[in-house]
Design an enzyme around this catalytic site. Structure first.
Site, PDB file in Angstrom:
ATOM      1  N   SER A   1      11.100  -3.247 -30.982  1.00 19.01           N
ATOM      2  CA  SER A   1      10.884  -2.324 -29.858  1.00 19.01           C
ATOM      3  C   SER A   1       9.580  -1.552 -30.005  1.00 19.01           C
ATOM      4  O   SER A   1       8.838  -1.399 -29.035  1.00 19.01           O
ATOM      5  CB  SER A   1      12.039  -1.320 -29.755  1.00 19.01           C
ATOM      6  OG  SER A   1      13.205  -1.974 -29.370  1.00 19.01           O
TER       7      SER A   1
ATOM      8  N   ASP B   1      13.580   0.007 -35.557  1.00 18.69           N
ATOM      9  CA  ASP B   1      13.475  -1.179 -34.704  1.00 18.69           C
ATOM     10  C   ASP B   1      12.008  -1.537 -34.433  1.00 18.69           C
ATOM     11  O   ASP B   1      11.402  -1.053 -33.468  1.00 18.69           O
ATOM     12  CB  ASP B   1      14.239  -0.901 -33.407  1.00 18.69           C
ATOM     13  CG  ASP B   1      14.275  -2.089 -32.476  1.00 18.69           C
ATOM     14  OD1 ASP B   1      13.600  -3.092 -32.743  1.00 18.69           O
ATOM     15  OD2 ASP B   1      14.978  -2.002 -31.448  1.00 18.69           O
TER      16      ASP B   1
ATOM     17  N   GLN C   1      17.926   2.581 -34.442  1.00 16.31           N
ATOM     18  CA  GLN C   1      16.825   2.593 -33.467  1.00 16.31           C
ATOM     19  C   GLN C   1      15.479   2.963 -34.104  1.00 16.31           C
ATOM     20  O   GLN C   1      14.447   2.383 -33.782  1.00 16.31           O
ATOM     21  CB  GLN C   1      17.151   3.598 -32.371  1.00 16.31           C
ATOM     22  CG  GLN C   1      16.802   3.091 -31.010  1.00 16.31           C
ATOM     23  CD  GLN C   1      17.466   3.911 -29.913  1.00 16.31           C
ATOM     24  OE1 GLN C   1      18.218   4.846 -30.181  1.00 16.31           O
ATOM     25  NE2 GLN C   1      17.158   3.580 -28.685  1.00 16.31           N
TER      26      GLN C   1
ATOM     27  N   ARG D   1      20.606  -3.609 -33.053  1.00 15.91           N
ATOM     28  CA  ARG D   1      20.197  -2.696 -31.985  1.00 15.91           C
ATOM     29  C   ARG D   1      21.278  -1.653 -31.764  1.00 15.91           C
ATOM     30  O   ARG D   1      21.950  -1.629 -30.739  1.00 15.91           O
ATOM     31  CB  ARG D   1      19.916  -3.502 -30.738  1.00 15.91           C
ATOM     32  CG  ARG D   1      18.826  -4.498 -31.012  1.00 15.91           C
ATOM     33  CD  ARG D   1      18.229  -5.008 -29.784  1.00 15.91           C
ATOM     34  NE  ARG D   1      16.799  -4.800 -29.844  1.00 15.91           N
ATOM     35  CZ  ARG D   1      15.968  -5.181 -28.908  1.00 15.91           C
ATOM     36  NH1 ARG D   1      16.408  -5.757 -27.835  1.00 15.91           N
ATOM     37  NH2 ARG D   1      14.684  -4.967 -29.048  1.00 15.91           N
TER      38      ARG D   1
ATOM     39  N   TYR E   1      20.336  -8.241 -25.524  1.00 19.15           N
ATOM     40  CA  TYR E   1      19.402  -9.298 -25.124  1.00 19.15           C
ATOM     41  C   TYR E   1      19.972 -10.108 -23.958  1.00 19.15           C
ATOM     42  O   TYR E   1      21.188 -10.217 -23.803  1.00 19.15           O
ATOM     43  CB  TYR E   1      19.164 -10.256 -26.292  1.00 19.15           C
ATOM     44  CG  TYR E   1      18.338  -9.659 -27.400  1.00 19.15           C
ATOM     45  CD1 TYR E   1      16.990  -9.408 -27.215  1.00 19.15           C
ATOM     46  CD2 TYR E   1      18.895  -9.365 -28.628  1.00 19.15           C
ATOM     47  CE1 TYR E   1      16.220  -8.869 -28.234  1.00 19.15           C
ATOM     48  CE2 TYR E   1      18.140  -8.831 -29.661  1.00 19.15           C
ATOM     49  CZ  TYR E   1      16.802  -8.591 -29.450  1.00 19.15           C
ATOM     50  OH  TYR E   1      16.037  -8.063 -30.452  1.00 19.15           O
TER      51      TYR E   1
HETATM   52  P1  NAD Z   1      13.367  -9.383 -24.993  1.00 12.18           P
HETATM   53  O1  NAD Z   1      12.019  -9.181 -25.571  1.00 12.18           O
HETATM   54  O2  NAD Z   1      14.313 -10.288 -25.690  1.00 12.18           O
HETATM   55  O3  NAD Z   1      13.206  -9.936 -23.506  1.00 12.18           O
HETATM   56  C1  NAD Z   1      12.375  -9.304 -22.557  1.00 12.18           C
HETATM   57  C2  NAD Z   1      13.039  -9.308 -21.212  1.00 12.18           C
HETATM   58  O4  NAD Z   1      13.046 -10.626 -20.674  1.00 12.18           O
HETATM   59  C3  NAD Z   1      14.490  -8.837 -21.216  1.00 12.18           C
HETATM   60  O5  NAD Z   1      14.615  -7.716 -20.375  1.00 12.18           O
HETATM   61  C4  NAD Z   1      15.246 -10.039 -20.645  1.00 12.18           C
HETATM   62  O6  NAD Z   1      16.354  -9.666 -19.830  1.00 12.18           O
HETATM   63  C5  NAD Z   1      14.167 -10.730 -19.833  1.00 12.18           C
HETATM   64  N1  NAD Z   1      14.470 -12.135 -19.487  1.00 12.18           N
HETATM   65  C6  NAD Z   1      15.149 -13.071 -20.183  1.00 12.18           C
HETATM   66  N2  NAD Z   1      15.240 -14.224 -19.473  1.00 12.18           N
HETATM   67  C7  NAD Z   1      14.574 -14.013 -18.313  1.00 12.18           C
HETATM   68  C8  NAD Z   1      14.315 -14.796 -17.157  1.00 12.18           C
HETATM   69  N3  NAD Z   1      14.753 -16.055 -17.057  1.00 12.18           N
HETATM   70  N4  NAD Z   1      13.629 -14.236 -16.147  1.00 12.18           N
HETATM   71  C9  NAD Z   1      13.165 -12.971 -16.213  1.00 12.18           C
HETATM   72  N5  NAD Z   1      13.391 -12.172 -17.269  1.00 12.18           N
HETATM   73  C10 NAD Z   1      14.084 -12.677 -18.309  1.00 12.18           C
HETATM   74  O7  NAD Z   1      14.123  -7.988 -24.749  1.00 12.18           O
HETATM   75  P2  NAD Z   1      13.848  -6.571 -25.392  1.00 12.18           P
HETATM   76  O8  NAD Z   1      12.700  -5.941 -24.765  1.00 12.18           O
HETATM   77  O9  NAD Z   1      13.784  -6.699 -26.857  1.00 12.18           O
HETATM   78  O10 NAD Z   1      15.161  -5.722 -25.043  1.00 12.18           O
HETATM   79  C11 NAD Z   1      16.229  -6.113 -24.261  1.00 12.18           C
HETATM   80  C12 NAD Z   1      17.141  -4.896 -24.024  1.00 12.18           C
HETATM   81  O11 NAD Z   1      17.660  -4.341 -25.231  1.00 12.18           O
HETATM   82  C13 NAD Z   1      16.422  -3.765 -23.321  1.00 12.18           C
HETATM   83  O12 NAD Z   1      17.191  -3.353 -22.219  1.00 12.18           O
HETATM   84  C14 NAD Z   1      16.361  -2.670 -24.316  1.00 12.18           C
HETATM   85  O13 NAD Z   1      16.416  -1.391 -23.743  1.00 12.18           O
HETATM   86  C15 NAD Z   1      17.575  -2.931 -25.176  1.00 12.18           C
HETATM   87  N6  NAD Z   1      17.361  -2.360 -26.525  1.00 12.18           N
HETATM   88  C16 NAD Z   1      18.349  -1.606 -27.088  1.00 12.18           C
HETATM   89  C17 NAD Z   1      18.144  -1.033 -28.341  1.00 12.18           C
HETATM   90  C18 NAD Z   1      19.176  -0.162 -28.986  1.00 12.18           C
HETATM   91  O14 NAD Z   1      20.229   0.025 -28.445  1.00 12.18           O
HETATM   92  N7  NAD Z   1      18.894   0.361 -30.136  1.00 12.18           N
HETATM   93  C19 NAD Z   1      16.961  -1.270 -29.023  1.00 12.18           C
HETATM   94  C20 NAD Z   1      15.996  -2.069 -28.442  1.00 12.18           C
HETATM   95  C21 NAD Z   1      16.221  -2.596 -27.177  1.00 12.18           C
END
Ligand code: NAD
Length: 377
Positions: free
Chosen positions: A133, A130, A127, A122, A228
């Site tokens: 996402s 990905d 990006q 990530r 994550y």
């Molecule tokens: P994910 O699918 O792993 O999880 C979904 C959400 O569930 C996350 O926000 C996590 O905090 C939440 N979660 C975990 N445990 C929980 C709990 N007990 N109760 C409630 N919520 C809980 O996550 P995702 O959508 O793949 O992405 C996570 C982060 O990574 C995001 O903020 C995203 O913006 C970031 N991201 C960055 C890049 C990059 O920099 N290139 C790319 C993709 C995503």
């Protein structure tokens, strides 16, 4: 370089790894692109359109796989197809490597270089590749559309001569990529949205979309270097459930998206919490494929628990396969382009590149993924 796109064979899979537009792009790079007949049928891309884009349409799946230097697909290959792959060929797909040790060993033994799209790092540079996402974004959209379909209420506020209809209340648990898109979609439909995530950094994003943020004090939480969430302790989960009970009881729709990378999803909505929700309300569990956030949810089914409709339908991006394929294919094309050698006209990833170090799982007859090795230790 022979690039092959087999038809997806996992039941219910509607997406395709390359669209005609992305096929044309790779043909322009100098690849010989071959697509199995009917590969794009469900996604809305008939064979003729691939042919027009410069791809060969091949009916013989076995020959297609045997001749490929680079295979692109959505889902992991079935074990039975691994022996068809050429030694030294690249295979790019979702691979679920933590749960597929036998498949990973077979790919290594076959001398295939397998790239797991879940493992694309990530980073800003990666990006555009990905797929987690790009697909989660559409899953979040589709979860809201499904909820609206099943709900007995409309989402927007309406003031008419027949009186006022108040907006539906939507509670979104987990605000990653899917959760953010779910908030945006529910807001566009006019719902009143409240959302929760244990990563404090998310609060601002929630508010900027016009939703309310539910604050729950859990002391230390946090996130990994990949963004994550870290897994919470049993005591923290218990505190979350207690704090979310009232918000669930007030909601017409609950959408759960909480996941912890590489681990089963946390169970957040219990039977007791469901029992407190009004009959007819709707719960969509987007984490159903990694075990589910909702007690009693059934994989790929819609059920009713105490009058509450539980939607556990799987592969939500696959319900909008044209756009899901468009963005998935764009992610794969970005990977191929990034590591394309224009002189030799081959896909030639550098093994010391940070992106390749992250996502290459097998190479040269061995399992090379550090992430898999870390998991075993
Ligand atoms: P994910 O699918 O792993 O999880 C979904 C959400 O569930 C996350 O926000 C996590 O905090 C939440 N979660 C975990 N445990 C929980 C709990 N007990 N109760 C409630 N919520 C809980 O996550 P995702 O959508 O793949 O992405 C996570 C982060 O990574 C995001 O903020 C995203 O913006 C970031 N991201 C960055 C890049 C990059 O920099 N290139 C790319 C993709 C995503």
């Amino acid at each position: 370089m022979n690039l092959a796109v087999p038809r997806e064979i996992q039941p219910g899979e509607t997406r395709v790894a390359l669209t005609p537009d992305t096929a044309a792009k790779l043909v322009r790079l100098g690849a010989r692109v071959a697509v199995e007949a009917d590969a794009g049928l469900f996604a809305g891309f008939p064979d003729e359109v691939y042919a027009k884009a410069g791809a060969a349409v091949v009916a013989d799946r076995q020959a297609l796989l045997q001749g490929a230097d680079l295979v692109l697909r959505v889902r992991k290959p079935p074990l039975t197809e691994v022996p068809l792959l050429k030694r030294g060929a690249f295979h790019v797909s979702l691979l679920d490597p933590f749960n597929e040790p036998e498949l990973v060993r077979a790919l290594a033994a076959q001398g295939v270089s397998a790239i797991s799209m879940e493992f694309i790092p990530r980073t800003t540079r990666a990006q555009k590749m990905d797929v987690i996402s790009s697909q989660a974004n559409l899953g979040g959209y589709e979860a809201v559309i499904l909820a609206a379909r099943y709900s007995r209420k409309i989402f927007p506020m309406m003031t008419t001569a027949a009186g006022t209809i108040f907006p539906a209340k939507v509670f979104i648990i987990g605000v990653g990529v899917a959760g953010l898109q779910a908030i945006a979609t529910a807001r566009r439909l006019g719902a009143k949205v409240i959302a929760y995530d244990p990563r404090p950094a998310v609060e601002e994003q929630v508010k900027s979309l016009g939703a309310q943020f539910l604050r729950i004090d859990l002391d230390a939480t946090g996130q990994t270097k990949d963004g994550y969430a870290r897994a919470l302790t049993a005591e923290q989960i218990e505190r979350q459930r207690a704090a979310m009970t009232q918000t669930c009881a007030d909601a017409d729709v609950v959408i759960t998206t909480a996941q912890v990378f590489g681990k089963p999803a946390p169970l957040l909505v219990t039977k007791e919490m469901l029992a407190a929700m009004p009959p007819g309300s709707v719960v969509v569990d987007l984490a159903v494929e990694s075990g589910g956030n909702v007690e009693g949810v059934e994989y790929d089914r819609v059920t009713v628990s105490g009058g509450v409709q539980l939607i556990g339908l799987a592969n939500l991006p696959g319900r909008v396969p044209t756009h899901a394929s468009q963005v998935y294919a764009a992610n794969l094309a970005a990977l191929v382009e990034e590591f394309w050698d224009p002189a030799a006209k081959v896909f030639a990833p550098r093994l010391d590149d940070e992106i390749i170090k992250g996502c290459l799982v097998t190479h040269g007859g061995r399992i090379v993924s550090e992430r898999l090795a870390d998991r075993k230790n």
